[in-house]
Scaffold this active site. Structure first.
Site, PDB file in Angstrom:
ATOM      1  N   GLU A 262      68.623 -53.321  78.380  1.00 38.66           N
ATOM      2  CA  GLU A 262      68.620 -53.285  79.842  1.00 38.66           C
ATOM      3  C   GLU A 262      69.889 -52.595  80.301  1.00 38.66           C
ATOM      4  O   GLU A 262      70.955 -52.783  79.686  1.00 38.66           O
ATOM      5  CB  GLU A 262      68.542 -54.694  80.429  1.00 38.66           C
ATOM      6  CG  GLU A 262      67.216 -55.387  80.169  1.00 38.66           C
ATOM      7  CD  GLU A 262      67.140 -56.799  80.715  1.00 38.66           C
ATOM      8  OE1 GLU A 262      66.017 -57.269  81.017  1.00 38.66           O
ATOM      9  OE2 GLU A 262      68.205 -57.443  80.824  1.00 38.66           O
TER      10      GLU A 262
ATOM     11  N   HIS B 163      60.344 -62.777  72.579  1.00 41.68           N
ATOM     12  CA  HIS B 163      59.729 -61.460  72.775  1.00 41.68           C
ATOM     13  C   HIS B 163      59.682 -60.639  71.483  1.00 41.68           C
ATOM     14  O   HIS B 163      58.618 -60.207  71.036  1.00 41.68           O
ATOM     15  CB  HIS B 163      60.510 -60.660  73.826  1.00 41.68           C
ATOM     16  CG  HIS B 163      60.512 -61.270  75.193  1.00 41.68           C
ATOM     17  ND1 HIS B 163      59.538 -62.134  75.632  1.00 41.68           N
ATOM     18  CD2 HIS B 163      61.374 -61.133  76.236  1.00 41.68           C
ATOM     19  CE1 HIS B 163      59.796 -62.496  76.871  1.00 41.68           C
ATOM     20  NE2 HIS B 163      60.907 -61.905  77.258  1.00 41.68           N
TER      21      HIS B 163
END
Length: 594
Positions: A319, A343
């Protein structure tokens, strides 16, 4: 090129229905037949035959017939390929497969618990509207918001309307559809631990259900410390009396093995396992769901999917922003718990699993569990942690993680982690699976990189005159943003000389498909309504995942390991490169050509 399926909402038939008694402790599944009303004598039969419910078909007259499966000499790969490429005849069939034969006698009530929160406003309500917009919800449905904030129905609708968007290819009736959807949205104020408030909600739901068979879905968009209170009250005071009741639980599912097991045990006091839908929205991403299609329906990939041809696998998440005011939540979990343990590990399990017997949820989840149980517990020497620090670039000063007012100044919580994991089975023995996840990095991406082995005795090595790593093939599956699948190959540059170049065979989704890719929450909400569980996490999966990470997390915290600091907007800690080099790997996202 023609598509394999012309269906509107689904390319597979809906998988299961749950018909429950008051305590919802038994289930009836059918992968081929829409749900029928259940006579009392059939309920008794089902309750006494829980272990054989998957082989029973309920007839319209209440009789129970056994499904007879013909014996065929068919390999699991063949069977799976047939299911992946099956063609559904029409949109009409798809809709009938998804919902009851007699729609007028059933309804779905969706209650968003924590309706005033960011997740509900930004993801859940927009996803429900998108499903409605695409005609994927049943004829009779109601959406209820439930939270402690005092709000009227009109105020909820006004709040929700600000975040709703329409599909690109159907904008002409956006306003009309939005108005129709908002009329189905209502609000009830209540405490999360009040059975009385949930009983009031139950009365309101019954009014909207109008005597139909009531199916109820509760989405827990609330902090994990109040999960159990909300589940208890919803189960005891607001469950359906004549249909199914399901609960969607958001991560985090605990902080370690012990807290996760305690949460599961507490949930199962009020719910059966098949009523609990543990959501990991990354499993609903288009490219993640395409993993099994790519591998099992293309002959060129499955023979290569092993240690014989694959040198390493990289799972990368980055990110380009920091905690942005979420530091209070994030500091209690860190990047390993927030991204890696769920994830990335779920994607790894899907990538590495053996061929399942079928596309049935339990068959797929069984194979994922086998992968997780075959993995070595993560060791401290195979992990690097980092934390971003303040950095000035282009005259702009970017804050450090500890500059966030909600984060303690002496926090050692990692905002970056890289790890090397190994699967000790015949297919993957010795192949490093490298994970990397971080905040405040130089770009935003999520991708899977498969680096293949060097060609033995390659005749053209002398023609490259560059790093040998650039001469190997690499398969890249870009999950987000700008979804794509591309394979890096070597080829000759046109001309009289012999000069080699590296090129991409590229499937760029935006260029190939004009239709907008649905949000992951849309797919997962539709799956939960239809009872499809293959993209949700089973309790034994959760146990196996935590068993891998809990020891190293405990060691990091007990020894107070100081993270390596990296500048905001950089490529992360240098230690991540040393970790990769330890296993003769170069991160694929750091080259000039990515």
């Amino acid at each position: 090129m023609a598509a394999f399926s012309s269906t509107h909402c689904r390319s597979y038939s809906c998988s299961s229905s749950i018909i429950g008694s008051q305590n919802h402790r038994f289930a009836f599944f059918s992968s081929s037949f829409p749900r029928l009303s259940v006579p009392a004598n059939a309920k008794v039969f089902l309750q006494s035959h829980r272990n054989s419910h998957q082989k029973a078909v309920l007839m319209q007259d209440g009789a129970v017939a056994t499904k007879v499966t013909p014996v065929e000499k068919e390999t699991p790969v063949d069977k799976l390929k047939d299911e992946l490429l099956s063609v559904t005849p029409s949109k009409e069939f798809d809709k009938k497969a998804c919902f009851d034969i007699n729609e007028s006698e059933s309804t779905v009530s969706i209650t968003v618990v924590g309706a005033s929160g960011d997740l509900a406003k930004k993801k859940i309500f927009p996803a429900l509207f998108a499903l409605y917009y695409e005609d994927c919800l049943p004829k009779h449905f109601t959406v209820y918001g439930y939270a402690r904030s005092k709000m009227t129905d009109a105020e909820l609708r006004n709040m929700v309307s600000k975040t709703l968007t329409c599909r690109i290819d159907k904008r002409e009736n956006c306003g009309e559809k939005m108005e129709q959807f908002l009329k189905r949205c209502f609000y009830h104020t209540g405490q999360y631990d009040s059975e009385e408030n949930f009983a009031e909600l139950h009365k309101k739901l019954m009014e909207h259900e109008g005597g139909r068979v009531s199916n109820r879905l509760f989405y827990l968009s609330i902090p994990p410390n109040i999960f159990i209170d909300a589940v208890k009250c919803a189960s005891l005071s607001a469950s359906s009396g004549n249909g199914w009741t399901r609960v969607i639980v958001e991560k985090p599912f605990g902080r370690d093995s012990e807290s996760s097991a305690a949460l599961t045990k507490a949930l199962k006091q009020y719910l059966a396992e098949d009523q609990i839908f543990r959501i990991d929205h990354y499993l609903g991403k288009e490219l993640v769901e395409n993993l099994s299609v790519l591998r099992f329906s293309n002959l060129i990939f499955e023979p290569l999917w092993s240690r014989q041809y694959i040198r390493n696998v990289q799972l990368i998440f980055s990110e380009d922003f920091g905690t942005e005011g979420r530091g209070g939540y994030f500091d209690n979990y860190g990047i390993i718990r927030d991204i890696m343990q769920n994830h990335l590990l779920q994607i790894l399990a899907l990538f590495a699993m053996e061929t399942p017997v079928s596309l049935d949820a339990e068959d797929i989840r069984n194979e994922k569990v086998k992968v997780l149980r075959s993995m070595r517990p993560l060791q401290l020497e195979d992990i690097v942690i980092g934390q971003y620090k303040s950095h000035t670039r282009g005259g702009v000063t970017y804050p450090a993680y500890t500059d966030d007012k909600t984060v303690p100044k002496d926090s050692l919580t990692p905002t970056f982690a890289a790890a090397a994991l190994f699967i000790d089975n015949a297919r993957w023995d010795g192949v490093p699976f490298l994970m990397k996840a971080g905040k405040a990095l130089h770009n935003k991406r999520a991708e899977i990189r498969v680096q293949f082995r060097h060609v033995p005795g390659n005749l053209y090595n002398r023609n490259f005159r560059i790093d040998l790593d650039r001469a190997t093939n690499e398969l890249v599956i870009r999950v987000q943003p700008d979804e794509a699948i591309y394979l890096k190959i070597n080829n000759k540059v046109p001309g009289l000389g012999m000069r080699l170049d590296r090129s991409n065979l590229n499937l760029h989704y935006a260029a190939r498909y004009s239709k907008e890719i649905p949000d992951a929450y849309e797919r997962l909400l539709l799956d939960s309504i239809e009872g499809e569980r293959r993209l949700f996490i089973r309790s034994d999966e959760l146990d196996a995942a935590w068993a891998l990470f809990t020891p190293v997390l405990r060691e990091l915290e007990e020894k107070k390991i100081i993270p390596e600091y990296y500048p905001y907007g950089s490529r992360g800690p240098v230690g991540a490169h040393y970790l990769a080099a330890k296993y003769n790997v170069r991160w694929g996202d750091l080259g000039l050509e990515q």
